[in-house]
Design an enzyme around this catalytic site. Structure first.
Site, PDB file in Angstrom:
ATOM      1  N   CYS A   1      -2.273  -3.568   8.744  1.00  0.00           N
ATOM      2  CA  CYS A   1      -1.888  -2.198   9.131  1.00  0.00           C
ATOM      3  C   CYS A   1      -1.309  -2.205  10.553  1.00  0.00           C
ATOM      4  O   CYS A   1      -0.390  -1.437  10.853  1.00  0.00           O
ATOM      5  CB  CYS A   1      -3.088  -1.277   9.055  1.00  0.00           C
ATOM      6  SG  CYS A   1      -4.051  -1.475   7.537  1.00  0.00           S
TER       7      CYS A   1
ATOM      8  N   CYS B   1       0.825  -1.213   0.000  1.00  0.00           N
ATOM      9  CA  CYS B   1       0.000   0.000   0.000  1.00  0.00           C
ATOM     10  C   CYS B   1       0.856   1.258   0.000  1.00  0.00           C
ATOM     11  O   CYS B   1       0.341   2.348  -0.213  1.00  0.00           O
ATOM     12  CB  CYS B   1      -0.936   0.007   1.211  1.00  0.00           C
ATOM     13  SG  CYS B   1      -0.062   0.027   2.783  1.00  0.00           S
TER      14      CYS B   1
END
Ligand code: FES
Length: 142
Positions: free
Chosen positions: A104, A35
Site C-alpha cells: 500500500c 486490490c
C-alpha cells in the site's frame, strides 16, 4: 501488539493534505491492479520546490495513511529530494506497516514519482526513464 501503529491510525483517521490542486504543475495517478485501490497526487512546484501537495486516495487505511505521510514528507522539499522518497521511508515514518500492507505504501511512492514525471514532461525537463519503473513490470503488488 496492535496491528497498526498509532501514527498509521492518526494519519488514517485525520489524513493531511487531502484534496485537489486545480492548477497543479504535476499530477500522478496509480492503481493497484490486485486490490483495485487508486491514488492521485497533485503537486504545485515553484523553482524546483514543492510548495503544495494534495492527494485523493480511494483505498485501504494503509494507503490513506501512506499518502498522508508521504505528502507531509515532500512538502517544502525539492523535486530531487522528492524523487528519492521510497515506500520504505514512508512506512518507517509511520512506525511500520504490517508486511502484507507494505504494498500500500508503494502506491504513495509511485504516485509521487508519476506526478513528478508529469511535471518533467510538461516542462520538457529531461530525465532518466529508468527512474520511473513501468508499473506493469514491477513485482511489488504480486
Ligand atoms: Fe490496496 Fe492497500 S489494500 S492499497
Amino acid at each position: 501488539m496492535a496491528l497498526y501503529s498509532e501514527k498509521v491510525m492518526d494519519h488514517f483517521t485525520h489524513p493531511r493534505n487531502v484534496g485537489v490542486i486545480e492548477d497543479a504543475d504535476g499530477v500522478g495517478e496509480v492503481g493497484n491492479a490486485k486490490c483495485g485501490d487508486i491514488m492521485k497526487i497533485y503537486l504545485k512546484i515553484e523553482n524546483d520546490i514543492i510548495v503544495d501537495v494534495k492527494f485523493e486516495t480511494f483505498g485501504c487505511g494503509s494507503a490513506i495513511a501512506s499518502s498522508s505521510m508521504a505528502t507531509e514528507m515532500i512538502m517544502g522539499k525539492s523535486i530531487h529530494e522528492a524523487m528519492e522518497l521510497t515506500n520504505k521511508a514512508v512506512a518507517e515514518a509511520l512506525d511500520g506497516l504490517p508486511a502484507h500492507k507494505m504494498h500500500c505504501s508503494v502506491l504513495a511512492e509511485e504516485a509521487i514519482k508519476n506526478a513528478l514525471k508529469d511535471y518533467f514532461d510538461r516542462n520538457n525537463i529531461p530525465y532518466d526513464k529508468k527512474q520511473f519503473p513501468d508499473c506493469e513490470h514491477c513485482h511489488h503488488c504480486e
